[in-house]
Design an enzyme around this catalytic site. Sequence first.
Site, PDB file in Angstrom:
ATOM      1  N   SER A   1      -2.103   1.897  10.509  1.00  0.00           N
ATOM      2  CA  SER A   1      -3.136   1.412   9.589  1.00  0.00           C
ATOM      3  C   SER A   1      -3.753   0.155  10.186  1.00  0.00           C
ATOM      4  O   SER A   1      -3.146  -0.508  11.034  1.00  0.00           O
ATOM      5  CB  SER A   1      -2.507   1.081   8.232  1.00  0.00           C
ATOM      6  OG  SER A   1      -3.386   0.329   7.420  1.00  0.00           O
TER       7      SER A   1
ATOM      8  N   TYR B   1       3.514  -2.804   2.394  1.00  0.00           N
ATOM      9  CA  TYR B   1       2.803  -1.765   3.139  1.00  0.00           C
ATOM     10  C   TYR B   1       2.509  -2.236   4.565  1.00  0.00           C
ATOM     11  O   TYR B   1       2.720  -1.490   5.531  1.00  0.00           O
ATOM     12  CB  TYR B   1       1.512  -1.412   2.416  1.00  0.00           C
ATOM     13  CG  TYR B   1       0.705  -0.328   3.084  1.00  0.00           C
ATOM     14  CD1 TYR B   1       1.092   1.006   3.000  1.00  0.00           C
ATOM     15  CD2 TYR B   1      -0.450  -0.635   3.801  1.00  0.00           C
ATOM     16  CE1 TYR B   1       0.343   2.011   3.621  1.00  0.00           C
ATOM     17  CE2 TYR B   1      -1.205   0.357   4.407  1.00  0.00           C
ATOM     18  CZ  TYR B   1      -0.798   1.678   4.316  1.00  0.00           C
ATOM     19  OH  TYR B   1      -1.540   2.665   4.926  1.00  0.00           O
TER      20      TYR B   1
END
Length: 258
Positions: free
Chosen positions: A142, A155
């Site tokens: 990501s 995350y």
Amino acid sequence: MKQLTNQIAIVTGASSGIGAAIAKTFAKAGATVYNLDLNEQAGRAMAKDCQAAGLAVHFHSANVVEQTALQAIIADIADTHGRVDILISNAGIAHVGQLHTTSEADFDRLYLVNVKGVYNSMLAVIPHMLERQSGVIINLASIASTLGLPDRFAYSMTKGAVLTMTYSVARDYVQQGIRCNAISPARIHTPFVDNFIAQNYPGQEAQTFDRLSQTQPIGRMGTPEEVANLALFLCSDAAAFITGTNFPIDGGFIKLNT
């Protein structure tokens, strides 16, 4: 073009969103694809729809957190076809929160799926790739792997780990013909995004979607198919010289916002 003809590909978490787009794109390129997903109902429905369209997409109910069971499933696939050529580690979950609002339970849950799940998936395929001295692994990281995004503490932790695991695996197995790269998307328009907006911004869905879209300098969210096309290139022979690299697909977010 059939860039992946006769290739055996495993995609984790491929029942919807980016994973489903990758599975379908790979099957259209000639691969036999196995979707390993915890969502049995959605996974079987996706595979059935693909097969009706003439695509070789199959489903196995699997939890990437459960190492022994995952190894058995992948070993069975390898035994059936004599090899595993491609792994796409896509399964993952999200969490919104800063350090002080992230509970230990949330932290552990994110770690188990997003970090240990990627480790388990790679661990299960690597013996089969070593046996043939070839293979390609793509890990879905990501932009949070390299940027400090607000309210994404746990995350970001997991996606940073995914990126560094990618570099380590690429280094350790480059001499054995195994390539390993990461793809780092920014905001991609998936059912997860729509559900998140509906749950958190009822009555403001259209305005919120537009606001989130504009956070990408290019002015829109990416599509799952765009991520899938990048993954297809990286798994094809056209990318045979590429390993140990992170590929942002972010509409200019990283370079144009920093």
